[in-house]
Design a protein around this motif. Structure first.
Motif, mmCIF file in Angstrom:
data_model
loop_
_atom_site.group_PDB
_atom_site.id
_atom_site.type_symbol
_atom_site.label_atom_id
_atom_site.label_comp_id
_atom_site.label_asym_id
_atom_site.label_seq_id
_atom_site.Cartn_x
_atom_site.Cartn_y
_atom_site.Cartn_z
ATOM 1 N N ARG A 103 -8.628 16.876 4.207
ATOM 2 C CA ARG A 103 -7.334 16.941 4.888
ATOM 3 C C ARG A 103 -7.343 16.067 6.140
ATOM 4 O O ARG A 103 -6.364 15.360 6.423
ATOM 5 N N LYS A 104 -8.443 16.081 6.862
ATOM 6 C CA LYS A 104 -8.562 15.253 8.067
ATOM 7 C C LYS A 104 -8.537 13.760 7.702
ATOM 8 O O LYS A 104 -7.871 12.961 8.363
ATOM 9 N N ARG A 105 -9.246 13.389 6.640
ATOM 10 C CA ARG A 105 -9.240 11.987 6.190
ATOM 11 C C ARG A 105 -7.847 11.543 5.756
ATOM 12 O O ARG A 105 -7.421 10.431 6.075
ATOM 13 N N GLN A 106 -7.143 12.394 5.014
ATOM 14 C CA GLN A 106 -5.791 12.048 4.574
ATOM 15 C C GLN A 106 -4.865 11.843 5.769
ATOM 16 O O GLN A 106 -4.038 10.926 5.766
ATOM 17 N N ALA A 107 -5.001 12.668 6.776
ATOM 18 C CA ALA A 107 -4.163 12.528 7.971
ATOM 19 C C ALA A 107 -4.464 11.203 8.671
ATOM 20 O O ALA A 107 -3.539 10.506 9.127
ATOM 21 N N GLU A 108 -5.750 10.830 8.752
ATOM 22 C CA GLU A 108 -6.118 9.557 9.381
ATOM 23 C C GLU A 108 -5.584 8.373 8.579
ATOM 24 O O GLU A 108 -5.087 7.396 9.149
ATOM 25 N N MET A 109 -5.678 8.447 7.249
ATOM 26 C CA MET A 109 -5.175 7.362 6.401
ATOM 27 C C MET A 109 -3.666 7.229 6.543
ATOM 28 O O MET A 109 -3.139 6.105 6.631
ATOM 29 N N ALA A 110 -2.954 8.345 6.585
ATOM 30 C CA ALA A 110 -1.503 8.304 6.749
ATOM 31 C C ALA A 110 -1.142 7.691 8.102
ATOM 32 O O ALA A 110 -0.192 6.897 8.197
ATOM 33 N N LYS A 111 -1.894 8.008 9.125
ATOM 34 C CA LYS A 111 -1.636 7.453 10.453
ATOM 35 C C LYS A 111 -1.861 5.941 10.442
ATOM 36 O O LYS A 111 -1.053 5.174 10.990
ATOM 37 N N ARG A 112 -2.969 5.494 9.818
ATOM 38 C CA ARG A 112 -3.239 4.052 9.739
ATOM 39 C C ARG A 112 -2.156 3.332 8.953
ATOM 40 O O ARG A 112 -1.715 2.235 9.335
ATOM 41 N N ASN A 113 -1.688 3.923 7.881
ATOM 42 C CA ASN A 113 -0.627 3.306 7.079
ATOM 43 C C ASN A 113 0.673 3.202 7.868
ATOM 44 O O ASN A 113 1.379 2.187 7.777
ATOM 45 N N ARG A 114 1.013 4.219 8.622
ATOM 46 C CA ARG A 114 2.222 4.151 9.456
ATOM 47 C C ARG A 114 2.105 3.032 10.482
ATOM 48 O O ARG A 114 3.068 2.302 10.734
ATOM 49 N N GLU A 115 0.924 2.894 11.090
ATOM 50 C CA GLU A 115 0.719 1.829 12.072
ATOM 51 C C GLU A 115 0.841 0.457 11.426
ATOM 52 O O GLU A 115 1.404 -0.477 12.000
ATOM 53 N N ARG A 116 0.308 0.303 10.223
ATOM 54 C CA ARG A 116 0.407 -0.985 9.512
ATOM 55 C C ARG A 116 1.855 -1.320 9.191
ATOM 56 O O ARG A 116 2.266 -2.482 9.294
ATOM 57 N N LEU A 117 2.628 -0.314 8.759
ATOM 58 C CA LEU A 117 4.019 -0.565 8.410
ATOM 59 C C LEU A 117 4.846 -0.938 9.635
ATOM 60 O O LEU A 117 5.838 -1.661 9.527
ATOM 61 N N ASN A 118 4.468 -0.455 10.785
ATOM 62 C CA ASN A 118 5.177 -0.802 12.019
ATOM 63 C C ASN A 118 4.810 -2.196 12.520
ATOM 64 O O ASN A 118 5.548 -2.771 13.318
ATOM 65 N N ASN A 119 3.723 -2.737 12.052
ATOM 66 C CA ASN A 119 3.272 -4.061 12.465
ATOM 67 C C ASN A 119 3.980 -5.119 11.600
ATOM 68 O O ASN A 119 3.828 -5.145 10.386
ATOM 69 N N PRO A 120 4.745 -6.036 12.187
ATOM 70 C CA PRO A 120 5.497 -7.019 11.388
ATOM 71 C C PRO A 120 4.586 -8.020 10.672
ATOM 72 O O PRO A 120 4.975 -8.601 9.652
ATOM 73 N N SER A 121 3.383 -8.243 11.109
ATOM 74 C CA SER A 121 2.507 -9.211 10.452
ATOM 75 C C SER A 121 1.919 -8.644 9.164
ATOM 76 O O SER A 121 1.284 -9.368 8.393
ATOM 77 N N PHE A 122 2.141 -7.391 8.885
ATOM 78 C CA PHE A 122 1.635 -6.770 7.671
ATOM 79 C C PHE A 122 2.388 -7.274 6.432
ATOM 80 O O PHE A 122 1.814 -7.437 5.378
ATOM 81 N N PHE A 123 3.691 -7.538 6.607
ATOM 82 C CA PHE A 123 4.510 -7.988 5.482
ATOM 83 C C PHE A 123 4.389 -9.504 5.323
ATOM 84 O O PHE A 123 4.184 -10.229 6.301
ATOM 85 N N PRO A 124 4.529 -10.009 4.113
ATOM 86 C CA PRO A 124 4.461 -11.473 3.917
ATOM 87 C C PRO A 124 5.694 -12.140 4.538
ATOM 88 O O PRO A 124 6.768 -11.557 4.641
ATOM 89 N N SER A 125 5.507 -13.377 4.912
ATOM 90 C CA SER A 125 6.617 -14.105 5.537
ATOM 91 C C SER A 125 7.418 -14.827 4.444
ATOM 92 O O SER A 125 6.973 -15.021 3.324
ATOM 93 N N VAL A 126 8.598 -15.227 4.805
ATOM 94 C CA VAL A 126 9.474 -15.951 3.887
ATOM 95 C C VAL A 126 8.916 -17.364 3.696
ATOM 96 O O VAL A 126 8.521 -18.018 4.641
ATOM 97 N N PRO A 127 8.900 -17.860 2.444
ATOM 98 C CA PRO A 127 8.377 -19.210 2.230
ATOM 99 C C PRO A 127 9.251 -20.266 2.934
ATOM 100 O O PRO A 127 10.473 -20.171 2.946
ATOM 101 N N LYS A 128 8.599 -21.256 3.517
ATOM 102 C CA LYS A 128 9.320 -22.271 4.269
ATOM 103 C C LYS A 128 9.421 -23.579 3.490
ATOM 104 O O LYS A 128 10.182 -24.456 3.847
ATOM 105 N N ASP A 129 8.623 -23.773 2.489
ATOM 106 C CA ASP A 129 8.679 -24.982 1.676
ATOM 107 C C ASP A 129 9.774 -24.870 0.646
ATOM 108 O O ASP A 129 10.099 -23.804 0.142
ATOM 109 N N LEU A 130 10.327 -26.024 0.292
ATOM 110 C CA LEU A 130 11.335 -26.048 -0.753
ATOM 111 C C LEU A 130 10.633 -26.014 -2.113
ATOM 112 O O LEU A 130 9.582 -26.655 -2.295
ATOM 113 N N PRO A 131 11.224 -25.369 -3.078
ATOM 114 C CA PRO A 131 10.576 -25.346 -4.393
ATOM 115 C C PRO A 131 10.657 -26.644 -5.142
ATOM 116 O O PRO A 131 11.310 -27.555 -4.981
#
Length: 186
Positions: free
Chosen positions: A158-186
């Motif tokens: 239970r303690k490990r699950q709580a820590e993992m959930a906390k880390r996941n919430r922190e990652r989701l709040n960090n904008p660098s976690f998500f991929p960026s929009v491609p800048k090159d033309l196809p």
């Protein structure tokens, strides 16, 4: 992160009661680790269940508490004896002073006072005994427990699950976690 399997039993106020971790009934008993990493509410009935936890008995502490209790009883007994001797001395001194004045009247009053004091002393002794028994019952309850393997593992999980959930919430709040929009033309 590992939690030691040593849990101290504590009581909280009735207004702070929460559901027991096992049966979900309101409880004021809490098991907490010595370093205060983890805690949970549990019913006192579960603490007596050998399938849930077992008490850790510190024989040295029990012996020290017993010795202290015996010393306190001895001190109380000696205080009472000393007070009785002092009262007797005071009564004898009063009797000698009053002997010359009113010998017959004082004798009757002293007899009545002695009877009343004996009744008061016996009543106060009877009232003290139940209080001492209640205190000794509380002292004899184990205060440190070790959870059984399955329940201890559940707390760790239970303690490990709580820590993992906390880390996941922190990652989701960090904008660098998500991929960026491609800048090159196809």
């Amino acid at each position: 992160m590992s939690i030691p399997n040593i849990w101290h039993h504590r009581k909280v106020a009735d207004t702070s009661a929460r559901g027991c971790e096992i049966c979900f009934k309101p409880s004021t008993s809490v098991l907490i680790t010595p370093d205060k990493q983890d805690f949970f509410y549990v019913c006192p009935a579960h603490l007596k269940d050998r399938g849930f936890c077992s008490p850790i008995i510190d024989h040295e502490a029990v012996a020290a508490a017993k010795k202290k209790r015996e010393m306190d009883e001895e001190v109380e007994r000696l205080k009472k004896e000393y007070e009785e001797k002092q009262r007797k001395k005071e009564k004898e001194a009063e009797k000698e002073k009053d002997k010359d004045k009113e010998k017959d009247k004082k004798d009757d009053k002293n007899k009545n006072e002695d009877k009343a004091e004996k009744k008061d002393d016996s009543a106060s002794d009877n009232q003290d005994k139940p209080k001492e028994k209640a205190q000794s019952d509380v002292e004899q309850e184990p205060r440190v427990f070790a959870l059984q393997r399955t329940f201890h593992q559940q707390r760790i999980d239970r303690k490990r699950q709580a820590e993992m959930a906390k880390r996941n919430r922190e990652r989701l709040n960090n904008p660098s976690f998500f991929p960026s929009v491609p800048k090159d033309l196809p």
